[in-house]
Design a protein around this motif. Sequence first.
Motif, PDB file in Angstrom:
ATOM      1  N   TYR A 105       0.762  -1.270  -0.128  1.00 44.53           N
ATOM      2  CA  TYR A 105       0.097   0.103   0.043  1.00 44.53           C
ATOM      3  C   TYR A 105       0.904   1.383  -0.035  1.00 44.53           C
ATOM      4  CZ  TYR A 105      -3.000   3.680   2.179  1.00 44.53           C
ATOM      5  OH  TYR A 105      -3.685   4.885   2.199  1.00 44.53           O
ATOM      6  N   ARG A 106       1.674   1.428   0.891  1.00 45.02           N
ATOM      7  CA  ARG A 106       2.727   2.438   0.962  1.00 45.02           C
ATOM      8  C   ARG A 106       3.444   2.911  -0.473  1.00 45.02           C
ATOM      9  NH1 ARG A 106       2.777   7.112   2.844  1.00 45.02           N
ATOM     10  NH2 ARG A 106       3.842   7.691   1.295  1.00 45.02           N
ATOM     11  N   GLU A 107       3.931   1.909  -1.271  1.00 41.92           N
ATOM     12  CA  GLU A 107       4.431   1.977  -2.675  1.00 41.92           C
ATOM     13  C   GLU A 107       3.380   2.566  -3.259  1.00 41.92           C
ATOM     14  OE1 GLU A 107       8.034  -0.919  -3.445  1.00 41.92           O
ATOM     15  OE2 GLU A 107       6.694  -1.928  -1.992  1.00 41.92           O
ATOM     16  N   ALA A 108       2.052   1.777  -3.366  1.00 43.05           N
ATOM     17  CA  ALA A 108       1.083   2.411  -4.395  1.00 43.05           C
ATOM     18  C   ALA A 108       0.942   3.981  -3.949  1.00 43.05           C
ATOM     19  CB  ALA A 108      -0.269   1.703  -4.032  1.00 43.05           C
ATOM     20  N   VAL A 109       0.686   4.541  -2.838  1.00 46.22           N
ATOM     21  CA  VAL A 109       0.606   5.969  -2.274  1.00 46.22           C
ATOM     22  C   VAL A 109       1.833   6.663  -3.063  1.00 46.22           C
ATOM     23  CG1 VAL A 109       0.777   7.542  -0.398  1.00 46.22           C
ATOM     24  CG2 VAL A 109      -0.566   5.399  -0.292  1.00 46.22           C
ATOM     25  N   ASP A 110       3.007   6.108  -2.966  1.00 46.76           N
ATOM     26  CA  ASP A 110       4.359   6.512  -3.462  1.00 46.76           C
ATOM     27  C   ASP A 110       4.109   6.947  -5.057  1.00 46.76           C
ATOM     28  OD1 ASP A 110       5.364   6.876  -1.128  1.00 46.76           O
ATOM     29  OD2 ASP A 110       6.904   5.180  -1.206  1.00 46.76           O
ATOM     30  N   ILE A 111       3.680   5.871  -5.659  1.00 44.24           N
ATOM     31  CA  ILE A 111       3.157   6.034  -7.117  1.00 44.24           C
ATOM     32  C   ILE A 111       2.361   7.017  -7.366  1.00 44.24           C
ATOM     33  CG2 ILE A 111       2.298   4.843  -8.981  1.00 44.24           C
ATOM     34  CD1 ILE A 111       3.622   2.294  -8.001  1.00 44.24           C
ATOM     35  N   ILE A 112       1.344   7.260  -6.488  1.00 37.48           N
ATOM     36  CA  ILE A 112       0.376   8.115  -6.927  1.00 37.48           C
ATOM     37  C   ILE A 112       1.044   9.765  -6.696  1.00 37.48           C
ATOM     38  CG2 ILE A 112      -1.605   9.249  -5.920  1.00 37.48           C
ATOM     39  CD1 ILE A 112      -3.272   6.690  -5.944  1.00 37.48           C
ATOM     40  N   MET A 113       1.719   9.768  -5.671  1.00 35.95           N
ATOM     41  CA  MET A 113       2.196  11.081  -5.229  1.00 35.95           C
ATOM     42  C   MET A 113       3.443  11.504  -6.256  1.00 35.95           C
ATOM     43  SD  MET A 113       0.330  11.556  -2.973  1.00 35.95           S
ATOM     44  CE  MET A 113       0.768  13.398  -2.215  1.00 35.95           C
ATOM     45  N   MET A 114       4.084  10.518  -6.852  1.00 35.83           N
ATOM     46  CA  MET A 114       5.074  10.782  -8.005  1.00 35.83           C
ATOM     47  C   MET A 114       4.457  10.943  -9.267  1.00 35.83           C
ATOM     48  SD  MET A 114       8.418   8.269  -7.541  1.00 35.83           S
ATOM     49  CE  MET A 114       7.531   6.755  -8.244  1.00 35.83           C
TER      50      MET A 114
END
Length: 133
Positions: A105-114
């Motif tokens: 989930y944390r990496e999914a959030v990072d992708i969205i923010m990037m």
Amino acid sequence: MLQEIKVKIDTKAHFKVLTLPCSGVHANMAGELVAELSRQAATEPRHLIMVLDPPARVEGAVMSALLEFAGQMAASQLSFVITGILPVDKDMPAAAGGLNTAPTYREAVDIIMMEELERELGSTGDLPEEAAE
């Protein structure tokens, strides 16, 4: 709302999280799943994370529908990331690489923010040649 599987929706500041608590996503769920994703993407915040919990396999028809939905999201300058998807089988569409997937989930959030930052900067994600060296 999906009738065959239940979806938990959690709204954050920049995205929505749709959690599917099921052991697999089957072909007969494809239409309803994409319809629910489309409904959620129509209202703010429009970026989406789909979490399969527990991690699950996705059948080919669903993968095709998700790829089409992901393309529509990208064309609308929106992010769509899936986490919890188990490795795809050989018979899945070759374009499955076109889906944004993340192991957590944390990496999914990072992708969205990037992706959001890239859109704000007007970047395609590629560095200019002099910056890449």
